[in-house]
Design a protein around this motif. Sequence first.
Motif, PDB file in Angstrom:
ATOM      1  N   ASP A 149      45.308  32.611   9.761  1.00 24.46           N
ATOM      2  CA  ASP A 149      45.666  32.328   8.362  1.00 24.46           C
ATOM      3  C   ASP A 149      45.838  33.606   7.548  1.00 24.46           C
ATOM      4  O   ASP A 149      46.658  33.665   6.631  1.00 24.46           O
ATOM      5  CB  ASP A 149      44.623  31.420   7.703  1.00 24.46           C
ATOM      6  N   HIS A 150      45.064  34.632   7.871  1.00 26.84           N
ATOM      7  CA  HIS A 150      45.174  35.913   7.174  1.00 26.84           C
ATOM      8  C   HIS A 150      46.541  36.556   7.469  1.00 26.84           C
ATOM      9  O   HIS A 150      47.213  37.050   6.565  1.00 26.84           O
ATOM     10  CB  HIS A 150      44.031  36.848   7.604  1.00 26.84           C
ATOM     11  N   VAL A 151      46.963  36.533   8.716  1.00 27.59           N
ATOM     12  CA  VAL A 151      48.257  37.122   9.089  1.00 27.59           C
ATOM     13  C   VAL A 151      49.399  36.308   8.469  1.00 27.59           C
ATOM     14  O   VAL A 151      50.368  36.863   7.944  1.00 27.59           O
ATOM     15  CB  VAL A 151      48.414  37.190  10.625  1.00 27.59           C
ATOM     16  N   TRP A 152      49.278  34.979   8.483  1.00 30.89           N
ATOM     17  CA  TRP A 152      50.325  34.075   7.989  1.00 30.89           C
ATOM     18  C   TRP A 152      50.659  34.328   6.526  1.00 30.89           C
ATOM     19  O   TRP A 152      51.802  34.208   6.108  1.00 30.89           O
ATOM     20  CB  TRP A 152      49.872  32.646   8.218  1.00 30.89           C
ATOM     21  N   LYS A 153      49.644  34.698   5.723  1.00 24.84           N
ATOM     22  CA  LYS A 153      49.901  34.860   4.281  1.00 24.84           C
ATOM     23  C   LYS A 153      50.896  35.980   3.992  1.00 24.84           C
ATOM     24  O   LYS A 153      51.537  35.988   2.951  1.00 24.84           O
ATOM     25  CB  LYS A 153      48.594  35.080   3.516  1.00 24.84           C
ATOM     26  N   TYR A 154      51.064  36.917   4.915  1.00 28.81           N
ATOM     27  CA  TYR A 154      52.050  37.989   4.719  1.00 28.81           C
ATOM     28  C   TYR A 154      53.464  37.519   5.043  1.00 28.81           C
ATOM     29  O   TYR A 154      54.441  38.076   4.548  1.00 28.81           O
ATOM     30  CB  TYR A 154      51.707  39.214   5.581  1.00 28.81           C
ATOM     31  N   LEU A 155      53.579  36.484   5.858  1.00 36.95           N
ATOM     32  CA  LEU A 155      54.883  35.965   6.253  1.00 36.95           C
ATOM     33  C   LEU A 155      55.315  34.775   5.401  1.00 36.95           C
ATOM     34  O   LEU A 155      56.496  34.568   5.166  1.00 36.95           O
ATOM     35  CB  LEU A 155      54.845  35.545   7.730  1.00 36.95           C
ATOM     36  N   ASP A 156      54.351  33.988   4.947  1.00 40.08           N
ATOM     37  CA  ASP A 156      54.666  32.748   4.239  1.00 40.08           C
ATOM     38  C   ASP A 156      53.861  32.657   2.949  1.00 40.08           C
ATOM     39  O   ASP A 156      53.283  31.627   2.643  1.00 40.08           O
ATOM     40  CB  ASP A 156      54.354  31.546   5.144  1.00 40.08           C
ATOM     41  N   GLY A 157      53.809  33.743   2.219  1.00 34.27           N
ATOM     42  CA  GLY A 157      53.003  33.759   1.005  1.00 34.27           C
ATOM     43  C   GLY A 157      53.789  34.272  -0.181  1.00 34.27           C
ATOM     44  O   GLY A 157      55.004  34.099  -0.273  1.00 34.27           O
ATOM     45  N   SER A 158      53.097  34.936  -1.040  1.00 32.13           N
ATOM     46  CA  SER A 158      53.692  35.444  -2.276  1.00 32.13           C
ATOM     47  C   SER A 158      54.614  36.629  -1.988  1.00 32.13           C
ATOM     48  O   SER A 158      54.531  37.270  -0.930  1.00 32.13           O
ATOM     49  CB  SER A 158      52.575  35.899  -3.216  1.00 32.13           C
ATOM     50  N   LEU A 159      55.476  36.939  -2.941  1.00 34.54           N
ATOM     51  CA  LEU A 159      56.342  38.115  -2.849  1.00 34.54           C
ATOM     52  C   LEU A 159      55.485  39.370  -2.687  1.00 34.54           C
ATOM     53  O   LEU A 159      55.791  40.249  -1.884  1.00 34.54           O
ATOM     54  CB  LEU A 159      57.230  38.227  -4.095  1.00 34.54           C
ATOM     55  N   GLU A 160      54.390  39.425  -3.416  1.00 34.44           N
ATOM     56  CA  GLU A 160      53.495  40.584  -3.352  1.00 34.44           C
ATOM     57  C   GLU A 160      52.976  40.793  -1.921  1.00 34.44           C
ATOM     58  O   GLU A 160      52.967  41.913  -1.410  1.00 34.44           O
ATOM     59  CB  GLU A 160      52.322  40.385  -4.311  1.00 34.44           C
ATOM     60  N   ASN A 161      52.553  39.725  -1.252  1.00 37.26           N
ATOM     61  CA  ASN A 161      52.091  39.841   0.135  1.00 37.26           C
ATOM     62  C   ASN A 161      53.243  40.191   1.077  1.00 37.26           C
ATOM     63  O   ASN A 161      53.089  41.008   1.976  1.00 37.26           O
ATOM     64  CB  ASN A 161      51.401  38.563   0.598  1.00 37.26           C
ATOM     65  N   MET A 162      54.408  39.568   0.870  1.00 34.39           N
ATOM     66  CA  MET A 162      55.572  39.836   1.704  1.00 34.39           C
ATOM     67  C   MET A 162      55.966  41.317   1.619  1.00 34.39           C
ATOM     68  O   MET A 162      56.307  41.931   2.627  1.00 34.39           O
ATOM     69  CB  MET A 162      56.750  38.954   1.262  1.00 34.39           C
TER      70      MET A 162
END
Length: 151
Positions: free
Chosen positions: A15-28
């Motif tokens: 879930d931690h890794v996923w937030k960079y791929l399917d999360g906010s613009l800031e995380n992306m």
Amino acid sequence: MKQWTKEIEINAPIDHVWKYLDGSLENMQKIMPQVVSNEPVTVTEGMVGSIYLQKYKEGKRVMEYEVETLDYLDTPNEKKMKVGFTLGGMFEITAGYELVKIDEGRTRFIYTTTNKPLKWFVKLFLLFANDKVVVDFVERVKRVAENGEDN
């Protein structure tokens, strides 16, 4: 058409890794710093068919294109997203992100991208293309996910 696939093990929960791929613009932007905007145009139930207007900065130039979600899966043990877009009327590109839970603290990340030239003269560029960008990307995702949010 060229295709590249790279796989890497990340010492972080799925879930931690996923937030960079399917999360906010800031995380992306932590893993794709050239993306300056990612605005939803159409968001579908189940995500497949969703379209985002994305802006990408290369040097001083900003390119704008529509990114369509072609495949999407979000389960506790496996997560997938495949997107497609046309870049500058020259290339049709797909990017596939797959995460597989190894255990509570480790995730396998598989990145697959394809690049199909749309004009005869850009086919020459693909003759010299290598996997450096793909390798750099999976290593950046690993580094960001493992080292936290301060990157």
